[in-house]
Design a protein around this motif. Sequence first.
Motif, short mmCIF file in Angstrom:
data_model
loop_
_atom_site.label_atom_id
_atom_site.label_comp_id
_atom_site.label_asym_id
_atom_site.label_seq_id
_atom_site.Cartn_x
_atom_site.Cartn_y
_atom_site.Cartn_z
N CYS A 20 71.03 54.11 46.31
CA CYS A 20 70.18 55.53 46.59
C CYS A 20 69.87 55.35 48.07
CB CYS A 20 69.12 55.64 45.84
SG CYS A 20 68.15 56.94 45.99
N ILE A 21 70.32 56.76 48.68
CA ILE A 21 69.83 56.91 50.15
C ILE A 21 69.05 57.58 50.33
CG2 ILE A 21 70.87 57.24 52.43
CD1 ILE A 21 73.46 56.55 51.25
N TRP A 22 67.56 57.42 51.15
CA TRP A 22 66.69 58.23 51.23
C TRP A 22 66.24 58.51 52.87
CZ3 TRP A 22 63.69 55.28 54.28
CH2 TRP A 22 63.53 53.90 53.94
N GLY A 23 66.97 57.39 53.76
CA GLY A 23 66.78 57.51 55.00
C GLY A 23 67.38 58.94 55.56
N GLU A 24 66.65 59.49 56.51
CA GLU A 24 67.48 60.62 57.01
C GLU A 24 68.06 60.37 58.55
OE1 GLU A 24 64.77 63.78 56.95
OE2 GLU A 24 64.95 64.19 54.98
N TYR A 25 69.19 61.11 58.86
CA TYR A 25 69.86 60.87 60.21
C TYR A 25 68.74 61.47 61.14
CZ TYR A 25 73.28 61.57 63.66
OH TYR A 25 73.94 61.73 64.89
N SER A 26 68.66 60.98 62.31
CA SER A 26 68.02 61.20 63.56
C SER A 26 69.15 61.75 64.65
CB SER A 26 67.39 60.13 64.23
OG SER A 26 66.11 59.77 63.57
N ALA A 27 69.21 62.94 64.64
CA ALA A 27 70.26 63.65 65.50
C ALA A 27 69.66 63.59 66.98
CB ALA A 27 70.38 65.00 65.30
N VAL A 28 68.62 63.56 67.36
CA VAL A 28 68.14 63.37 68.73
C VAL A 28 67.01 62.46 69.04
CG1 VAL A 28 67.42 64.91 70.70
CG2 VAL A 28 68.90 66.07 68.93
N ASP A 29 66.98 61.87 70.09
CA ASP A 29 66.02 60.76 70.73
C ASP A 29 65.74 61.23 71.81
OD1 ASP A 29 64.58 58.44 70.06
OD2 ASP A 29 65.77 57.23 71.02
N LEU A 30 64.27 61.89 71.84
CA LEU A 30 63.80 62.62 72.93
C LEU A 30 62.79 61.70 73.73
CD1 LEU A 30 62.99 66.06 71.37
CD2 LEU A 30 64.91 65.55 72.88
N LEU A 31 62.78 61.82 74.91
CA LEU A 31 62.05 61.06 75.93
C LEU A 31 61.11 62.05 76.51
CD1 LEU A 31 61.28 58.42 77.31
CD2 LEU A 31 62.80 58.74 79.28
N LEU A 32 59.82 62.00 76.21
CA LEU A 32 58.85 63.07 76.69
C LEU A 32 57.82 62.46 77.55
CD1 LEU A 32 57.90 64.54 73.10
CD2 LEU A 32 59.68 65.40 74.58
N VAL A 33 57.37 63.23 78.58
CA VAL A 33 56.33 62.89 79.55
C VAL A 33 55.04 63.74 79.27
CG1 VAL A 33 55.52 62.93 81.78
CG2 VAL A 33 57.80 62.13 81.27
N HIS A 34 53.82 63.06 78.82
CA HIS A 34 52.82 63.96 78.58
C HIS A 34 51.91 63.58 79.88
CE1 HIS A 34 53.57 64.24 74.46
NE2 HIS A 34 53.84 62.85 74.45
N THR A 35 51.19 64.77 80.34
CA THR A 35 50.20 64.75 81.58
C THR A 35 48.77 65.37 80.92
OG1 THR A 35 50.78 66.66 82.24
CG2 THR A 35 52.01 65.07 83.10
N GLU A 36 47.87 64.54 81.61
CA GLU A 36 46.49 64.93 81.15
C GLU A 36 45.81 64.87 82.52
OE1 GLU A 36 42.98 62.62 79.55
OE2 GLU A 36 44.51 62.94 77.92
N ILE A 37 45.20 66.09 83.12
CA ILE A 37 44.41 65.98 84.09
C ILE A 37 43.19 66.56 83.76
CG2 ILE A 37 43.99 67.25 86.39
CD1 ILE A 37 47.08 67.59 86.21
N GLY A 38 42.10 65.78 83.74
CA GLY A 38 40.55 66.01 83.64
C GLY A 38 39.70 65.92 84.97
N GLU A 39 38.68 66.12 84.71
CA GLU A 39 37.58 66.29 85.81
C GLU A 39 37.33 64.63 86.49
OE1 GLU A 39 33.85 67.93 85.03
OE2 GLU A 39 34.73 69.63 84.03
N THR A 40 37.37 63.69 85.38
CA THR A 40 37.28 62.31 86.01
C THR A 40 38.61 61.44 86.08
OG1 THR A 40 36.73 61.49 83.74
CG2 THR A 40 35.01 62.21 85.34
N SER A 41 39.53 61.94 85.10
CA SER A 41 40.84 61.16 85.44
C SER A 41 42.08 61.94 85.29
CB SER A 41 40.71 60.20 83.97
OG SER A 41 40.88 60.90 82.76
#
Length: 122
Positions: A20-41
């Motif tokens: 039995c196969i329950w695992g799913e194929y991952s078609a794309v592997d993405l590299l993401l960049v998150h930015t956070e700009i706050g008042e202090t950091s």
Amino acid sequence: MNITLDYLRGRKIWLVKNFCIWGEYSAVDLLLVHTEIGETSKRIIMDRVSLGGKEQEVNFDSLYDFKGNKLPQQISSPKVLALPSNEVSCMVMEESNSGFKIAKRSDSVENGLVDLLIFELE
């Protein structure tokens, strides 16, 4: 002695039925960049995300062939073939000496069912 017959009888081949196969194929592997700009950091965060599911990792020593024999822990130069038993498409993603990764197509709701033919290439 027949050399050809000895060669064919000496090859290691296993058949695992109704896997039995329950695992799913991952078609794309993405590299993401998150930015956070706050008042202090200010932060930049790198993240890696797979689009789709997660492949199913299988070790050879967790499988039993159709005769009830446990497969060895290591198989040198293995080749794994997935023979479909239902209409869900499945594929072997990666093979190593200790196991393999297998997955079904992500658009299928039900699990895949295959017979695994595993043999040693030496």
